[in-house]
Design a protein around this motif. Structure first.
Motif, PDB file in Angstrom:
ATOM      1  N   VAL A 133       0.847  -1.183   0.000  1.00 49.42           N
ATOM      2  CA  VAL A 133       0.000   0.000   0.000  1.00 49.42           C
ATOM      3  C   VAL A 133       0.881   1.230   0.000  1.00 49.42           C
ATOM      4  CG1 VAL A 133      -1.951  -1.057   1.158  1.00 49.42           C
ATOM      5  CG2 VAL A 133      -0.137  -0.047   2.512  1.00 49.42           C
ATOM      6  N   GLU A 134       0.387   2.255  -0.600  1.00 50.78           N
ATOM      7  CA  GLU A 134       1.146   3.495  -0.598  1.00 50.78           C
ATOM      8  C   GLU A 134       0.564   4.436   0.436  1.00 50.78           C
ATOM      9  OE1 GLU A 134       1.571   5.307  -4.376  1.00 50.78           O
ATOM     10  OE2 GLU A 134       2.114   3.418  -5.339  1.00 50.78           O
ATOM     11  N   ALA A 135       1.435   5.184   1.019  1.00 53.04           N
ATOM     12  CA  ALA A 135       0.984   6.140   2.018  1.00 53.04           C
ATOM     13  C   ALA A 135       0.412   7.372   1.325  1.00 53.04           C
ATOM     14  CB  ALA A 135       2.155   6.549   2.895  1.00 53.04           C
ATOM     15  N   ALA A 136      -0.675   7.863   1.844  1.00 54.42           N
ATOM     16  CA  ALA A 136      -1.229   9.116   1.325  1.00 54.42           C
ATOM     17  C   ALA A 136      -0.952  10.198   2.363  1.00 54.42           C
ATOM     18  CB  ALA A 136      -2.728   8.967   1.121  1.00 54.42           C
ATOM     19  N   ASP A 137      -0.784  11.396   1.919  1.00 57.67           N
ATOM     20  CA  ASP A 137      -0.544  12.435   2.911  1.00 57.67           C
ATOM     21  C   ASP A 137      -1.874  13.007   3.405  1.00 57.67           C
ATOM     22  OD1 ASP A 137       0.895  14.567   0.325  1.00 57.67           O
ATOM     23  OD2 ASP A 137      -1.034  13.564   0.475  1.00 57.67           O
ATOM     24  N   ASN A 138      -1.787  13.886   4.374  1.00 57.00           N
ATOM     25  CA  ASN A 138      -2.978  14.499   4.949  1.00 57.00           C
ATOM     26  C   ASN A 138      -3.988  13.441   5.415  1.00 57.00           C
ATOM     27  OD1 ASN A 138      -4.542  16.568   5.807  1.00 57.00           O
ATOM     28  ND2 ASN A 138      -5.405  17.074   3.798  1.00 57.00           N
ATOM     29  N   PRO A 139      -3.538  12.524   6.274  1.00 49.30           N
ATOM     30  CA  PRO A 139      -4.370  11.360   6.565  1.00 49.30           C
ATOM     31  C   PRO A 139      -5.677  11.680   7.274  1.00 49.30           C
ATOM     32  CG  PRO A 139      -2.488  11.453   8.035  1.00 49.30           C
ATOM     33  CD  PRO A 139      -2.264  12.488   6.979  1.00 49.30           C
ATOM     34  N   ARG A 140      -5.688  12.676   8.149  1.00 51.96           N
ATOM     35  CA  ARG A 140      -6.862  12.844   9.001  1.00 51.96           C
ATOM     36  C   ARG A 140      -8.092  13.357   8.247  1.00 51.96           C
ATOM     37  NH1 ARG A 140      -6.488   9.319  12.944  1.00 51.96           N
ATOM     38  NH2 ARG A 140      -4.313   9.239  13.526  1.00 51.96           N
ATOM     39  N   GLN A 174      -0.955 -12.516  -5.956  1.00 47.81           N
ATOM     40  CA  GLN A 174      -0.648 -11.749  -4.744  1.00 47.81           C
ATOM     41  C   GLN A 174      -0.494 -12.720  -3.590  1.00 47.81           C
ATOM     42  OE1 GLN A 174      -3.426  -8.611  -3.924  1.00 47.81           O
ATOM     43  NE2 GLN A 174      -2.327  -7.939  -2.099  1.00 47.81           N
ATOM     44  N   ASP A 175       0.658 -12.698  -2.970  1.00 48.26           N
ATOM     45  CA  ASP A 175       0.952 -13.691  -1.941  1.00 48.26           C
ATOM     46  C   ASP A 175      -0.077 -13.687  -0.814  1.00 48.26           C
ATOM     47  OD1 ASP A 175       2.892 -15.767  -1.216  1.00 48.26           O
ATOM     48  OD2 ASP A 175       3.017 -14.595   0.630  1.00 48.26           O
ATOM     49  N   ASN A 176      -0.416 -14.877  -0.374  1.00 53.22           N
ATOM     50  CA  ASN A 176      -1.369 -15.053   0.735  1.00 53.22           C
ATOM     51  C   ASN A 176      -2.706 -14.388   0.436  1.00 53.22           C
ATOM     52  OD1 ASN A 176      -2.355 -15.910   3.209  1.00 53.22           O
ATOM     53  ND2 ASN A 176      -1.449 -14.227   4.362  1.00 53.22           N
ATOM     54  N   PRO A 212       4.894 -17.666  -9.462  1.00 47.78           N
ATOM     55  CA  PRO A 212       5.679 -16.559  -8.913  1.00 47.78           C
ATOM     56  C   PRO A 212       4.769 -15.389  -8.591  1.00 47.78           C
ATOM     57  CG  PRO A 212       6.619 -17.357 -10.984  1.00 47.78           C
ATOM     58  CD  PRO A 212       5.301 -18.040 -10.823  1.00 47.78           C
ATOM     59  N   ARG A 213       5.016 -14.723  -7.467  1.00 47.68           N
ATOM     60  CA  ARG A 213       4.179 -13.589  -7.089  1.00 47.68           C
ATOM     61  C   ARG A 213       4.533 -12.381  -7.947  1.00 47.68           C
ATOM     62  NH1 ARG A 213       2.252 -18.066  -5.269  1.00 47.68           N
ATOM     63  NH2 ARG A 213       1.847 -18.188  -3.039  1.00 47.68           N
ATOM     64  N   GLY A 214       3.506 -11.624  -8.304  1.00 45.67           N
ATOM     65  CA  GLY A 214       3.730 -10.389  -9.041  1.00 45.67           C
ATOM     66  C   GLY A 214       4.340  -9.337  -8.136  1.00 45.67           C
ATOM     67  N   THR A 215       5.189  -8.501  -8.684  1.00 46.02           N
ATOM     68  CA  THR A 215       5.884  -7.511  -7.862  1.00 46.02           C
ATOM     69  C   THR A 215       5.249  -6.125  -7.958  1.00 46.02           C
ATOM     70  OG1 THR A 215       7.432  -7.305  -9.694  1.00 46.02           O
ATOM     71  CG2 THR A 215       8.111  -8.683  -7.855  1.00 46.02           C
ATOM     72  N   GLY A 216       4.213  -5.995  -8.762  1.00 46.05           N
ATOM     73  CA  GLY A 216       3.494  -4.720  -8.826  1.00 46.05           C
ATOM     74  C   GLY A 216       2.509  -4.597  -7.679  1.00 46.05           C
TER      75      GLY A 216
END
Lengths: 313, 313
Positions: free
Chosen positions: A18-25, B95-97, B224-228
């Motif tokens: 997962v990517e972090a998003a800014d301004n979380p609140r 996607q693993d697991n 093989p698991r995808g890396t994206g």
């Protein structure tokens, strides 16, 4: 603003990146928003003295050991690693939806079996241990089919029975245990198994669990399944050779994999559990309202020092 | 007398291969003893009209469809198979697991996306359905973290809510669903996912499940698991090409994989569940006393006609 995320968090339990998003609140209570708002003190670095690197031809698997739950096994596995006992042994078994196992393929062959120097070949079992206040426990309110109480202890899934005062590690995906034969005291760490399927909870309190994989489980879970009974490989050439197993503290600092695991004894982690009970991501139509212990994700990231080094480059 | 076992039973849930032992009643209540004492009527053959063969370069995956739970999706997936919609598409995600997913890699590219003839591209969701007496239900007494009632219906894991009169399939290992985008009616079977990890129960009632893999899940789970992000493969050359997807009824009889699944509405199956709650095999030291729905094994074997053919050879 997803493209401006400045670090990636690997969430091993669900295998999601997962990517972090800014301004979380300003955003809904989702794991990525919560992690974006995390502080350095919400994370803990792995202790190199209690971390193993399992080096496979395909890469490194990082295992955190659990001395609070299996002190004798952890001590013995570290001794075995320091004796280079595991180097050149093999993955001999990959049973679908169950476990991958590391062992000496010649264990039963007199003269060929790998020698042990100072470590122990077998140990009394450490299937459970006494509940003590020194071992943290974040209880999950959602209940469990198998145990009276379940929760997390420094990122490890744990069950407890207040009646007999015992606690034990749970066989969730990615947990690591010491294989044994029929006798309960026939294990000790010379054979290690890693869970690669739906939590085989029937094994709880039947085998000594001694750690958890924090990175690289996919290198094990994607191995071809063995076609023999119990998923053993039928031909020696199918074995995957273990390059080495090392205690991280013995590896030169520049070669270490520096990881931080989200602390599980914090208010942030409680919020994270809630964000997984009731998913606020747009995609979700139905909120489960509950979470099962082996579905609780424990986020892992590159340690801040590693991140800083990368930024400097 | 294990060497005299005359057939192998594949137990897909735990991925274990067990051999039948003879003289079962003199032995402890274990799954292998129970299966050795099973009668032909304890088993049911798969219906070729509700069975899919997913043909991969590595072999065949056998999926039983679930028209009692997702009639429109099952009908549409069969239509898609009969139009050869899936042939030449790819496994685009591992996607693993979590899941492996089959899709059209060019779905978003105008002009290149695979055409549909008579099938539907999307359908209203079939996340749950009304409890009816025609659909059998063997309730599990062990409880569940997510649902009021869980149990098995013709080998499928099912949850029920008696309050609203609804039932739905559960995301256990090996279950097959119809991928969708954010809109709940954006699925329909053009993308199919197979669960290859710890049951992602948060997906229950959020996606339409339409079947279960009875054979060959290891061909998917060992990819093989995808890396994206989300386990998508980042390069087209990593895609595994789908040779074809066929309704078994359309495949010439000699080329079919004849399977029998243990019936789950029998006294024998109740005994089997008990044998898994409390494991009587010598190896087990501790009896769990409980079993979680996705840990209930449903045995599968080559159909008796296939076994007889082999014996004649």
């Amino acid at each position: 603003m997803r493209s401006e995320a400045f670090w990636l968090v690997l969430v091993l339990t669900l295998g999601q990146t997962v990517e972090a998003a800014d301004n979380p609140r300003s955003q809904p209570l989702t794991m990525s928003n919560l992690l974006a708002g995390s502080k350095p003190e919400d994370w803990r670095a792995l202790d190199p003295e209690n971390t193993l690197y399992l080096e496979l031809p395909a890469g490194r698997v990082v295992i955190e050991l659990a001395p609070s739950f299996a002190p004798a096994h952890v001590s013995n596995v570290k001794q075995l690693a320091r004796e280079k006992y595991y180097d050149g042994l093999s993955i001999v078994r990959a049973q679908d939806n169950y476990v991958v196992q590391l062992a000496d393929p010649n264990a039963e062959k007199p003269g060929l079996a790998r020698k042990i120097q100072h470590a122990r070949r077998t140990l009394p079992p450490e299937f459970d241990c006494v509940i003590t206040p020194e071992v943290p426990f974040m209880r999950l309110a959602d209940g469990d089919v198998y145990a009276t109480e379940v929760g997390l202890s420094s990122g490890l899934p744990v069950a407890r029975d207040p009646k007999n005062g015992k606690m034990w590690l749970i066989h969730c995906y990615g947990m690591v245990g010491a294989g044994r034969d029929a006798a309960v005291d026939s294990g000790g760490g010379t054979e290690l198994y890693m869970v690669i399927g739906h939590a085989p909870r029937q094994l709880d309190r039947n085998v000594t669990l001694l750690g958890r994989v924090w990175k690289g489980i996919e290198l094990l879970s994607s191995m071809p399944r063995g076609t023999g009974a119990l998923g053993f490989y039928e031909k020696p050439e199918q074995h995957v050779i273990i390059k080495s197993v090392r205690v991280a503290a013995d590896v030169p600092a520049p070669e270490r994999t520096l990881l931080e695991v989200l602390r599980t004894d914090t208010p942030l982690f409680k919020e994270l559990i809630e964000s997984r009970r009731n998913r606020r991501e747009d995609w979700f139509h139905f909120q489960a309202g509950h979470i099962e212990i082996c579905n609780v994700p424990v986020p892992v990231r590159a340690a801040s020092s590693a991140r800083k080094t990368e930024e400097r480059k």
